[in-house]
Design a protein around this motif. Sequence first.
Motif, short mmCIF file in Angstrom:
data_model
loop_
_atom_site.label_atom_id
_atom_site.label_comp_id
_atom_site.label_asym_id
_atom_site.label_seq_id
_atom_site.Cartn_x
_atom_site.Cartn_y
_atom_site.Cartn_z
N ALA A 3 0.85 -1.20 0.00
CA ALA A 3 0.00 0.00 0.00
C ALA A 3 0.89 1.26 0.00
N ILE A 6 1.92 2.43 -3.42
CA ILE A 6 0.79 2.93 -4.22
C ILE A 6 0.43 4.35 -3.77
N ILE A 7 0.43 4.56 -2.45
CA ILE A 7 0.14 5.90 -1.91
C ILE A 7 1.22 6.88 -2.41
N LYS A 10 0.75 7.83 -6.10
CA LYS A 10 -0.33 8.80 -6.31
C LYS A 10 0.07 10.17 -5.76
N ARG A 11 0.77 10.17 -4.62
CA ARG A 11 1.22 11.45 -4.06
C ARG A 11 2.09 12.20 -5.07
N LEU A 16 -2.31 5.28 -11.44
CA LEU A 16 -2.31 3.93 -10.85
C LEU A 16 -2.89 2.93 -11.84
N LEU A 24 -5.78 -2.04 -3.51
CA LEU A 24 -6.29 -1.13 -2.47
C LEU A 24 -7.74 -1.43 -2.11
N GLN A 37 -4.07 4.17 5.85
CA GLN A 37 -3.42 4.14 4.52
C GLN A 37 -4.41 4.54 3.42
N TRP A 41 -4.18 7.74 0.86
CA TRP A 41 -4.38 7.62 -0.59
C TRP A 41 -5.50 8.56 -1.07
#
Length: 434
Positions: A3, A6-7, A10-11, A16, A24, A37, A41
């Motif tokens: 996770a 992935i966060i 995107k940040r 994605l 997710l 988390q 996100w």
Amino acid sequence: MRAYDIIYKKREGQKLSKEELEFLVNGYVDSKIPDYQIAAWAMAVYFQGMDAQETANLTMLMAESGDMIDLSPISGIKVDKHSTGGVGDTTTLILAPLVASAGIPVAKMSGRGLGHTGGTIDKLESIPSFNTSLSRDKFFDNVNQHGVAVVGQTGNLTPADKKLYALRDVTATVESIPLIASSIMSKKLAGGADAIVLDVKTGNGAFMKDFENAKKLAEAMVAIGKEVGRDTAAYITDMNQPLGQAVGNALEVKEAIRTLKGKGPADLTELCVELGAGMLQLAGKVSSLDQGKELLRTKLKNGEALAKFGELITAQGGSAKVIKDLSLLPTAENKVEVKAEKSGYVSAIKALDVGLAAMILGAGRENKDSKIDLAVGLELKQKIADSVEKGDTLAVLHYNDSANLEEAKAKLLAAFTITKEKKNKNKLLYEIIK
Ligand code: URA
Ligand code: CA
């Protein structure tokens, strides 16, 4: 997959993949990924956004997180309608029989919901012995036989959205266009419609206050429909004052019946005809919106839409006598008029405060377990651009319990702005996005 990565991605504003979103969504529903988390996100999405494909992937994953209703036992193209919510929005009660009377099946699943009044299901339950919880088979049978059925939601629909929406609500991440669009559309896709007409409200009584954001939301939802192969049209409509006159459950049923008799408020009638024509067009019944509007106006005039409402009520165990005799519907014990304190023109009405006044009288739920009083609410006697003399009635409040009456009166009175200059009405329909 992690996770964290992935966060992070995107940040940094990257796109994605479907697999990452799946990780997710499924991880969240299965409680393998913690709230904090997913909240991080969602905040990254709030600032960085998502493109049309990401948004569509997220929507599909949320739809598939629970039951996917299969409407194929119902023949024909099934068109659903959704409103982003406003005050006094009685359109479903009118649209369902109206569109069905034009030969297009309406298989409507509706909610109760938190709001100033109950949802469509609460409103229908003010009709004596009307049954809103049909079995799946009976629901399908009724639509096949009568062309229409309206029932409450059952089953496990979009659990991912339920969990995510509740989390967004407490982490200041509701106001993200791709997250709102995917939330709304996931529920429509899980509901099984072939095509969708969206009524995206804009104005002081709407979720989307300004036109630009309403338009962005409309475009995002139409784009999702395109990506997943469901024809979608979004109508951007005005919510700078309540729709129609009635705000309250049984009061709105009465207003719906009057509208189906062709004697309803002009704005409510016009909106139903517009949205209904959109539904007929997506269902392939008419080749132009004008043709659809013409057909629906005929159905209102010749009594077929009203007769269809009677058929719907009877088929769901209710007493269709209410159509001829509105006094059979719940009626409040008392009425009081709220009067204008000066002369001039109505130049603004705070729709949300009108809704709150109805809620204070007991028409809506403050929390999930509140009981609502189906009989109470209010009727607006003046709308934007109307001229009023001091002492004219602005609204009639219908109440059973006088405990909060003064508060409701004050709220209603303060919702009206009366000025010397006349302000013209807003357009009802701003734009159609498809
Ligand atoms: N309504 C929804 O269903 N979802 C959102 O995210 C916002 C409004
Ligand atoms: Ca209304």
